[in-house]
Scaffold this motif. Structure first.
Motif, PDB file in Angstrom:
ATOM      1  N   ARG B  61       0.823  -1.193   0.000  1.00  0.00           N
ATOM      2  CA  ARG B  61       0.000   0.000   0.000  1.00  0.00           C
ATOM      3  C   ARG B  61       0.871   1.263   0.000  1.00  0.00           C
ATOM      4  O   ARG B  61       0.671   2.184  -0.788  1.00  0.00           O
ATOM      5  N   GLN B  62       1.863   1.290   0.886  1.00  0.00           N
ATOM      6  CA  GLN B  62       2.698   2.491   0.935  1.00  0.00           C
ATOM      7  C   GLN B  62       3.503   2.674  -0.353  1.00  0.00           C
ATOM      8  O   GLN B  62       3.686   3.794  -0.821  1.00  0.00           O
ATOM      9  N   ARG B  63       3.935   1.551  -0.929  1.00  0.00           N
ATOM     10  CA  ARG B  63       4.683   1.652  -2.174  1.00  0.00           C
ATOM     11  C   ARG B  63       3.817   2.289  -3.277  1.00  0.00           C
ATOM     12  O   ARG B  63       4.257   3.140  -4.030  1.00  0.00           O
ATOM     13  N   PHE B  64       2.570   1.852  -3.347  1.00  0.00           N
ATOM     14  CA  PHE B  64       1.670   2.399  -4.358  1.00  0.00           C
ATOM     15  C   PHE B  64       1.364   3.864  -4.082  1.00  0.00           C
ATOM     16  O   PHE B  64       1.261   4.668  -5.007  1.00  0.00           O
ATOM     17  N   ASP B  65       1.225   4.184  -2.813  1.00  0.00           N
ATOM     18  CA  ASP B  65       0.980   5.579  -2.465  1.00  0.00           C
ATOM     19  C   ASP B  65       2.145   6.453  -2.913  1.00  0.00           C
ATOM     20  O   ASP B  65       1.964   7.562  -3.413  1.00  0.00           O
ATOM     21  N   ARG B  66       3.353   5.927  -2.739  1.00  0.00           N
ATOM     22  CA  ARG B  66       4.529   6.682  -3.155  1.00  0.00           C
ATOM     23  C   ARG B  66       4.550   6.874  -4.681  1.00  0.00           C
ATOM     24  O   ARG B  66       4.926   7.932  -5.177  1.00  0.00           O
ATOM     25  N   LEU B  67       4.127   5.851  -5.400  1.00  0.00           N
ATOM     26  CA  LEU B  67       4.116   5.958  -6.861  1.00  0.00           C
ATOM     27  C   LEU B  67       3.067   6.961  -7.323  1.00  0.00           C
ATOM     28  O   LEU B  67       3.254   7.662  -8.316  1.00  0.00           O
ATOM     29  N   ARG B  68       1.989   7.042  -6.568  1.00  0.00           N
ATOM     30  CA  ARG B  68       0.964   8.024  -6.905  1.00  0.00           C
ATOM     31  C   ARG B  68       1.514   9.429  -6.657  1.00  0.00           C
ATOM     32  O   ARG B  68       1.372  10.330  -7.485  1.00  0.00           O
ATOM     33  N   ALA B  69       2.180   9.593  -5.531  1.00  0.00           N
ATOM     34  CA  ALA B  69       2.794  10.886  -5.209  1.00  0.00           C
ATOM     35  C   ALA B  69       3.837  11.262  -6.259  1.00  0.00           C
ATOM     36  O   ALA B  69       3.914  12.409  -6.713  1.00  0.00           O
ATOM     37  N   ARG B  70       4.601  10.288  -6.661  1.00  0.00           N
ATOM     38  CA  ARG B  70       5.632  10.494  -7.666  1.00  0.00           C
ATOM     39  C   ARG B  70       5.025  11.023  -8.969  1.00  0.00           C
ATOM     40  O   ARG B  70       5.584  11.916  -9.613  1.00  0.00           O
ATOM     41  N   ALA B  71       3.894  10.484  -9.348  1.00  0.00           N
ATOM     42  CA  ALA B  71       3.228  10.947 -10.566  1.00  0.00           C
ATOM     43  C   ALA B  71       2.880  12.422 -10.443  1.00  0.00           C
ATOM     44  O   ALA B  71       3.009  13.187 -11.413  1.00  0.00           O
ATOM     45  N   GLU B  72       2.477  12.830  -9.252  1.00  0.00           N
ATOM     46  CA  GLU B  72       2.129  14.238  -9.071  1.00  0.00           C
ATOM     47  C   GLU B  72       3.369  15.134  -9.125  1.00  0.00           C
ATOM     48  O   GLU B  72       3.344  16.218  -9.700  1.00  0.00           O
ATOM     49  N   GLU B  73       4.459  14.662  -8.547  1.00  0.00           N
ATOM     50  CA  GLU B  73       5.707  15.418  -8.629  1.00  0.00           C
ATOM     51  C   GLU B  73       6.136  15.656 -10.067  1.00  0.00           C
ATOM     52  O   GLU B  73       6.690  16.702 -10.407  1.00  0.00           O
ATOM     53  N   LEU B  74       5.901  14.664 -10.904  1.00  0.00           N
ATOM     54  CA  LEU B  74       6.381  14.721 -12.282  1.00  0.00           C
ATOM     55  C   LEU B  74       5.507  15.596 -13.170  1.00  0.00           C
ATOM     56  O   LEU B  74       5.829  15.845 -14.329  1.00  0.00           O
ATOM     57  N   ALA B  75       4.400  16.072 -12.619  1.00  0.00           N
ATOM     58  CA  ALA B  75       3.402  16.769 -13.428  1.00  0.00           C
ATOM     59  C   ALA B  75       3.932  18.060 -14.043  1.00  0.00           C
ATOM     60  O   ALA B  75       3.405  18.525 -15.043  1.00  0.00           O
ATOM     61  N   ASP B  76       4.995  18.642 -13.479  1.00  0.00           N
ATOM     62  CA  ASP B  76       5.505  19.903 -14.027  1.00  0.00           C
ATOM     63  C   ASP B  76       6.627  19.681 -15.041  1.00  0.00           C
ATOM     64  O   ASP B  76       7.240  20.625 -15.514  1.00  0.00           O
ATOM     65  N   GLN B  77       6.898  18.438 -15.372  1.00  0.00           N
ATOM     66  CA  GLN B  77       7.936  18.157 -16.372  1.00  0.00           C
ATOM     67  C   GLN B  77       7.306  17.947 -17.740  1.00  0.00           C
ATOM     68  O   GLN B  77       6.098  17.753 -17.842  1.00  0.00           O
ATOM     69  N   PRO B  78       8.120  17.991 -18.793  1.00  0.00           N
ATOM     70  CA  PRO B  78       7.579  17.750 -20.139  1.00  0.00           C
ATOM     71  C   PRO B  78       6.869  16.397 -20.178  1.00  0.00           C
ATOM     72  O   PRO B  78       7.411  15.406 -19.672  1.00  0.00           O
ATOM     73  N   PRO B  79       5.687  16.358 -20.761  1.00  0.00           N
ATOM     74  CA  PRO B  79       4.812  15.189 -20.694  1.00  0.00           C
ATOM     75  C   PRO B  79       5.461  13.866 -21.072  1.00  0.00           C
ATOM     76  O   PRO B  79       5.275  12.875 -20.366  1.00  0.00           O
ATOM     77  N   ALA B  80       6.205  13.827 -22.170  1.00  0.00           N
ATOM     78  CA  ALA B  80       6.762  12.549 -22.614  1.00  0.00           C
ATOM     79  C   ALA B  80       7.793  12.040 -21.604  1.00  0.00           C
ATOM     80  O   ALA B  80       7.797  10.859 -21.243  1.00  0.00           O
ATOM     81  N   GLU B  81       8.641  12.948 -21.122  1.00  0.00           N
ATOM     82  CA  GLU B  81       9.646  12.560 -20.144  1.00  0.00           C
ATOM     83  C   GLU B  81       8.988  12.150 -18.840  1.00  0.00           C
ATOM     84  O   GLU B  81       9.421  11.195 -18.187  1.00  0.00           O
ATOM     85  N   ALA B  82       7.979  12.878 -18.438  1.00  0.00           N
ATOM     86  CA  ALA B  82       7.279  12.564 -17.190  1.00  0.00           C
ATOM     87  C   ALA B  82       6.719  11.149 -17.246  1.00  0.00           C
ATOM     88  O   ALA B  82       6.923  10.350 -16.325  1.00  0.00           O
ATOM     89  N   LEU B  83       6.055  10.826 -18.336  1.00  0.00           N
ATOM     90  CA  LEU B  83       5.483   9.487 -18.484  1.00  0.00           C
ATOM     91  C   LEU B  83       6.580   8.430 -18.477  1.00  0.00           C
ATOM     92  O   LEU B  83       6.482   7.410 -17.783  1.00  0.00           O
ATOM     93  N   ALA B  84       7.635   8.694 -19.235  1.00  0.00           N
ATOM     94  CA  ALA B  84       8.740   7.731 -19.319  1.00  0.00           C
ATOM     95  C   ALA B  84       9.355   7.490 -17.940  1.00  0.00           C
ATOM     96  O   ALA B  84       9.619   6.349 -17.560  1.00  0.00           O
ATOM     97  N   ARG B  85       9.571   8.570 -17.193  1.00  0.00           N
ATOM     98  CA  ARG B  85      10.196   8.410 -15.886  1.00  0.00           C
ATOM     99  C   ARG B  85       9.283   7.670 -14.926  1.00  0.00           C
ATOM    100  O   ARG B  85       9.723   6.830 -14.148  1.00  0.00           O
TER     101      ARG B  85
END
Lengths: 182, 182
Positions: B61-85
């Motif tokens: 559960r915590q791992r998934f929560d972290r991945l969700r948070a990570r997606a939000e952090e990446l939201a200000d990066q260029p879309p293709a790179e954000a998705l790739a990362r």
DNA sequence: ACCTGAACACCGTTCAAGT
DNA sequence: ACCTGAACACCGTTCAAGT
């Protein structure tokens, strides 16, 4: 080399029952159950096939030979399409028995595996198609046959597990999910 | 809701032993063995975690929560790179426990699974990144979040099985193995 | 309210005894 | 030369008996 008639009969019986059982319940079906369904003692199964892999191998050798032949047939087609089609055949072929992609990757790395020979031969056939595509600059130079097979196996696995068509996942990977324009 | 002290202690003990055991032998380790290593009766383990999935869920559960948070952090990066990362994080994260990619894909489809909720939340976070990339025309319109996750899970699986780095396989799939020029 | 472990129905694998 | 099945060491899962 004796070839007693009853032994031969049991061998063939086990193979044909195993083919059914693997198709139904995947490559991890109970060996005991296979022996039972074949009307044979569990010891007899072990005598003919000392490991589960030996049994899998008996079922897969012809399949791998066909994939090798298929690679040769495709040799007169445009390199990128030939590679794409062959990989699709590999991936969809891997989906016939649940658990098969795992067997392929394992056998490729393990030289003592009964499946090793057939897998290596199949990889060699694919390597030819890959090399041709690379010569024409259609695939990046650093890509190895191992990587290409791992990709196909992984997507075959994912297709089975996700319910998404293997062909679709493979198409995404061939075209690129987020391709850079070039 | 009683919360007896010994119960709480056992719960935490089982979770921490399971974390070790899963990291060592994958998600299919013997539950009996976990109970043994935790110094607890097998029945106690079943009382706290009625299914193996419930135990996996406690760890994930915590791992998934972290991945969700990570997606939000990446939201200000260029879309293709954000998705790739993000996909790289998902795939490498899936490699921490052997067998985990399978759990993720299974839980995503099975609404009764204890893992279903966390998986869906994670997928939703990824779907945002995907949608942004699609709006800018960087990813084909028809691609779904399910397909993207299946791809990442399949390559995480294949990396583990083949010994090839997950990042490498994912990079091939993102760029495209045989991309058409556009 | 919670813990324990015997009990049941299964495995994979080996090997002595049979034909 | 081959077949058989009991035997061993393991599972996952349940549940009566205990504290």
């Amino acid at each position: 080399m004796a070839e007693r008639a009853d032994a031969r009969r049991n061998h063939d019986l086990i193979v044909s029952v195993a083919a059914e059982a693997f198709a139904e319940h995947g490559v991890d079906t109970s060996l005991r159950d296979i022996a039972r369904r074949a009307g044979v003692g569990i010891g007899t199964l072990y005598r003919h096939f000392p490991t589960r892999e030996a049994l899998v191998e008996a079922l897969l050798r012809q399949r791998f030979d066909r994939l090798r032949a298929r690679a040769e047939e495709l040799a007169d087609q445009p390199p990128a399409e030939a590679l794409a089609r062959w990989l699709t055949d590999v991936a969809t072929g891997s989906a016939t028995y649940r658990g098969l992609p795992e067997s392929v990757l394992a056998a490729l790395r393990d030289e003592t595996s009964e499946l090793h020979g057939s897998c290596v031969a199949m990889r060699a056939a694919g390597a030819e198609l890959l090399a041709r595509a690379q010569e024409e600059g259609l695939v990046a130079a650093g890509v190895t046959p191992e990587e290409v097979l791992a990709l196909a196996a992984g997507l075959a696995w994912a297709g089975d597990r996700s319910g998404i068509a293997v062909e679709r996942l493979l198409a995404l990977a061939l075209d690129g999910l987020t391709p850079r324009r070039r």
